[in-house]
Design an enzyme around this catalytic site. Structure first.
Site, PDB file in Angstrom:
ATOM      1  N   GLU A 164       0.894  -1.300  -0.164  1.00 45.83           N
ATOM      2  CA  GLU A 164      -0.012  -0.086   0.103  1.00 45.83           C
ATOM      3  C   GLU A 164       0.974   1.376   0.100  1.00 45.83           C
ATOM      4  O   GLU A 164       1.264   1.687   1.119  1.00 45.83           O
ATOM      5  CB  GLU A 164      -0.871   0.138   1.352  1.00 45.83           C
ATOM      6  N   CYS A 219      -2.246   9.096   2.124  1.00 41.64           N
ATOM      7  CA  CYS A 219      -2.093   8.607   0.934  1.00 41.64           C
ATOM      8  C   CYS A 219      -2.909   8.871  -0.228  1.00 41.64           C
ATOM      9  O   CYS A 219      -2.794   9.117  -1.316  1.00 41.64           O
ATOM     10  CB  CYS A 219      -1.780   7.326   1.076  1.00 41.64           C
TER      11      CYS A 219
HETATM   12  P1  NAD Z   1       8.105   5.347   4.594  1.00 48.44           P
HETATM   13  O1  NAD Z   1       8.281   4.646   3.454  1.00 48.44           O
HETATM   14  O2  NAD Z   1       9.400   6.244   4.818  1.00 48.44           O
HETATM   15  O3  NAD Z   1       8.227   4.223   5.757  1.00 48.44           O
HETATM   16  C1  NAD Z   1       7.071   3.286   6.076  1.00 48.44           C
HETATM   17  C2  NAD Z   1       7.533   2.235   6.795  1.00 48.44           C
HETATM   18  O4  NAD Z   1       8.371   1.302   6.132  1.00 48.44           O
HETATM   19  C3  NAD Z   1       8.131   2.673   8.192  1.00 48.44           C
HETATM   20  O5  NAD Z   1       7.707   1.622   9.114  1.00 48.44           O
HETATM   21  C4  NAD Z   1       9.585   2.278   7.829  1.00 48.44           C
HETATM   22  O6  NAD Z   1      10.478   1.951   8.959  1.00 48.44           O
HETATM   23  C5  NAD Z   1       9.555   1.011   6.840  1.00 48.44           C
HETATM   24  N1  NAD Z   1      10.616   0.878   5.991  1.00 48.44           N
HETATM   25  C6  NAD Z   1      11.357   1.866   5.435  1.00 48.44           C
HETATM   26  N2  NAD Z   1      12.276   1.221   4.652  1.00 48.44           N
HETATM   27  C7  NAD Z   1      12.330  -0.219   4.676  1.00 48.44           C
HETATM   28  C8  NAD Z   1      12.651  -1.273   4.201  1.00 48.44           C
HETATM   29  N3  NAD Z   1      14.032  -1.264   3.121  1.00 48.44           N
HETATM   30  N4  NAD Z   1      12.360  -2.495   4.550  1.00 48.44           N
HETATM   31  C9  NAD Z   1      11.463  -2.615   5.181  1.00 48.44           C
HETATM   32  N5  NAD Z   1      10.675  -1.707   5.958  1.00 48.44           N
HETATM   33  C10 NAD Z   1      11.038  -0.422   5.611  1.00 48.44           C
HETATM   34  O7  NAD Z   1       6.921   6.067   4.529  1.00 48.44           O
HETATM   35  P2  NAD Z   1       6.279   7.286   5.653  1.00 48.44           P
HETATM   36  O8  NAD Z   1       7.146   8.477   5.226  1.00 48.44           O
HETATM   37  O9  NAD Z   1       6.167   6.617   6.787  1.00 48.44           O
HETATM   38  O10 NAD Z   1       4.717   7.348   4.969  1.00 48.44           O
HETATM   39  C11 NAD Z   1       4.442   8.214   3.878  1.00 48.44           C
HETATM   40  C12 NAD Z   1       4.083   7.432   2.848  1.00 48.44           C
HETATM   41  O11 NAD Z   1       3.380   6.274   2.793  1.00 48.44           O
HETATM   42  C13 NAD Z   1       3.690   7.966   1.571  1.00 48.44           C
HETATM   43  O12 NAD Z   1       4.265   7.652   0.130  1.00 48.44           O
HETATM   44  C14 NAD Z   1       2.112   7.724   1.677  1.00 48.44           C
HETATM   45  O13 NAD Z   1       1.382   7.839   0.378  1.00 48.44           O
HETATM   46  C15 NAD Z   1       2.299   6.279   2.013  1.00 48.44           C
HETATM   47  N6  NAD Z   1       1.225   5.635   2.702  1.00 48.44           N
HETATM   48  C16 NAD Z   1       0.459   4.806   1.636  1.00 48.44           C
HETATM   49  C17 NAD Z   1      -1.040   4.243   2.265  1.00 48.44           C
HETATM   50  C18 NAD Z   1      -1.736   3.485   1.330  1.00 48.44           C
HETATM   51  O14 NAD Z   1      -2.484   2.805   1.984  1.00 48.44           O
HETATM   52  N7  NAD Z   1      -1.486   3.296  -0.095  1.00 48.44           N
HETATM   53  C19 NAD Z   1      -1.429   4.566   3.527  1.00 48.44           C
HETATM   54  C20 NAD Z   1      -0.488   5.331   4.355  1.00 48.44           C
HETATM   55  C21 NAD Z   1       0.507   6.018   3.776  1.00 48.44           C
END
Ligand code: NAD
Length: 487
Positions: free
Chosen positions: A257, A291
């Site tokens: 997501e 998102c």
């Molecule tokens: P992010 O990608 O920086 O982090 C999200 C999560 O992924 C965190 O828990 C982080 O620690 C983990 N993570 C990061 N790199 C990783 C890796 N290499 N391996 C495993 N885990 C890893 O995102 P953010 O800044 O917290 O959130 C914002 C983003 O999330 C935006 O792009 C938004 O659109 C998206 N988002 C999408 C949805 C959806 O349902 N489509 C919902 C909420 C947020």
């Protein structure tokens, strides 16, 4: 503001005492004023095999508990969430900076998915299929899958866990949660709530719902482990590009997501009063950090000037400030880095010929937070910066002449989460619904905010996953086709 509840009182009400909040290496800051809320002890990466083993042991027990009985645990979780709603909502506000109504709304979504999952626990149906062989019967059956990892983003710090956990638990799967390192306190509070539900339930196995606190390395350990058959990861497309292939490498399943770049088409016949309300709500809600936030407005030339003018006026009245104040509609961005990325995007838009309204640092807001006026940018076209997701309140407005052109613009971005059209013309509405390439396509309602009854997720770089309602539960189970020869 002295009448606002102090951070300490909110943390205590959520059962987070000083022994839990001090002595560790992960500093947690409130986006409201940048103050430090806690220093948490992180889960060492070396502990991950033991965490996964505990989940596997819980699975050995939980998979044999009848699904409606598993639903009873989720029913109790829903009850405990109802009781904790005000406290957990306040903590979401404190830790993620959402305004109060959004903090409470997020907890309500948790309650709603619990209700949904309780009903689902009696509806994990399979098919019966006509066999071509005499004396044979063929059917499809659904079985628990195993430990499910849930990796979540900062902007929905509690709801996304529950969207996954409520379904996973009724489907027979233990859950390991890796929340954003920016919002671990709300996750700790959810675990306290889960523990109360589990205590009332009585015999839930140890390790059924676990929490690991830390950064990407913990998410990477979950992605790589063949003992975690499903990884549900919510966050940036950058993260999904790493997690998706990592899970696929070992033939695991993933629900991705990821980022969105959501658009609204406003046709000549649109009810503009309705459109203005929907645009403001979906573009500035959660300070543009959903998102599903509205990021692109594709407006017919005949109504564009009028609509943009009305939006500029509406934006000028938006109260930006402390999210704990009842009058605030736009709270802070998560941190200074986010504000800097917004300003860079506005600079790029200007360089592309965009006319920027708003987007300045907001005055009168608490010191130490990243408060900004939401921006509207009139763009000459869909340039590179418009095609990217900047996780901040920027709304790019572009004109169109024909519906074909509008739908082409709407689809011409790498992301495919949410989309909508405002029109009173049935042909246009249906044409749009046929041709939008997003996971969510709406008519006369904005792109942001989804009811838990529908499957939620998006196409292309949004990752293709579906969670929450409809038949999303199938991702949390293993399907078997059974043929029985009774001849
Ligand atoms: P992010 O990608 O920086 O982090 C999200 C999560 O992924 C965190 O828990 C982080 O620690 C983990 N993570 C990061 N790199 C990783 C890796 N290499 N391996 C495993 N885990 C890893 O995102 P953010 O800044 O917290 O959130 C914002 C983003 O999330 C935006 O792009 C938004 O659109 C998206 N988002 C999408 C949805 C959806 O349902 N489509 C919902 C909420 C947020």
């Amino acid at each position: 503001m002295t009448d606002l509840p102090a951070a300490a009182a909110i943390l205590t009400a959520c059962g987070l005492d000083a022994s839990l909040l001090t002595g560790g290496s992960l500093a947690v800051h409130s986006p409201i004023d940048g103050s430090e809320l806690a220093r948490l002890t992180e889960t060492p990466a070396a502990a991950m095999p033991a965490v996964i083993a505990r989940a596997q042991s819980a699975f050995a027990v939980w998979r044999h508990v009848p699904a409606p009985r598993r639903g009873e645990l989720v029913r109790l979780l829903g009850e405990e969430l109802r009781a904790a709603k005000a406290d957990l909502g306040a903590l979401v506000t404190l830790e993620a900076g959402k305004i109060l109504s959004e903090g409470l709304g997020e907890v309500q979504e948790m309650i709603d998915i619990c209700d949904f999952a309780v009903g689902l626990s009696r509806q994990l149906y399979g098919l019966t299929i006509a066999s071509e062989r005499p004396g044979h019967v063929m059917r499809e059956t659904w079985h628990p899958l195993g430990p499910c990892a849930v990796i979540t983003a900062f902007n929905f710090p509690v709801a996304v866990w529950s969207w996954n956990a409520a379904l996973a638990l009724v489907c027979g799967d233990p859950v390991i949660w890796k929340p954003s390192e920016k919002t671990p306190l709300t996750a700790l509070a959810c675990m306290k709530i889960f523990e109360r539900a589990a205590a009332r339930f009585g015999d839930a196995p140890e390790g059924l719902a676990q929490l690991v606190i830390g950064g990407a390395d913990l998410g990477a350990a979950l992605s790589a482990s063949p003992d975690v058959p499903l990884v549900s990861a919510t966050g940036s497309t950058r993260m999904g590009r790493i997690v998706g292939p990592e899970v696929a490498k070992r033939f695991g399943k993933s629900i991705l997501e990821l980022g969105g770049n959501n658009a609204m088409i406003v046709a000549p016949s649109a009810d503009l009063d309705m459109a203005v309300r929907a645009i403001v709500f979906s573009a500035v809600g959660t300070a543009g950090q959903r998102c599903t936030s509205l990021r692109r407005l594709i407006v017919h030339h005949s109504v564009k000037d009028q609509l943009v003018e009305r939006l500029i006026r509406a934006y000028a009245t938006l109260p930006v400030g402390d999210p704990r104040a009842a009058t605030t509609l736009v709270g802070p961005l998560i941190d200074a880095g986010s504000l800097a990325r917004m300003q860079t995007a506005l600079e790029r838009a200007r360089a592309d010929g965009g006319l920027v309204h708003g987007g300045r640092t907001a005055s009168g807001a608490p010191q130490g937070g990243a408060y900004v006026e939401p921006a509207i940018v009139e763009m000459p076209g869909q340039t590179a910066v418009v095609r990217e997701e900047t996780f901040a309140p920027i709304l790019y407005a572009m004109g169109y002449e024909t519906l074909d052109e509008a739908i082409a613009l709407q689809n011409d971005v790498p992301q495919g989460l949410s989309s909508c059209i405002f029109t009173l013309n049935l042909r246009e509405a249906e044409e749009f619904l046929q041709r939008s390439d997003c996971g969510i396509a709406n008519v006369n309602i904005g792109p942001s905010g989804a009811e838990i009854g529908g499957a939620f997720g998006g196409e292309k770089e949004t990752g293709g996953g579906r969670e929450s309602g409809s038949d999303a539960w199938k991702a949390y189970m293993r399907r078997a086709t059974n043929t029985v020869n009774y001849s």
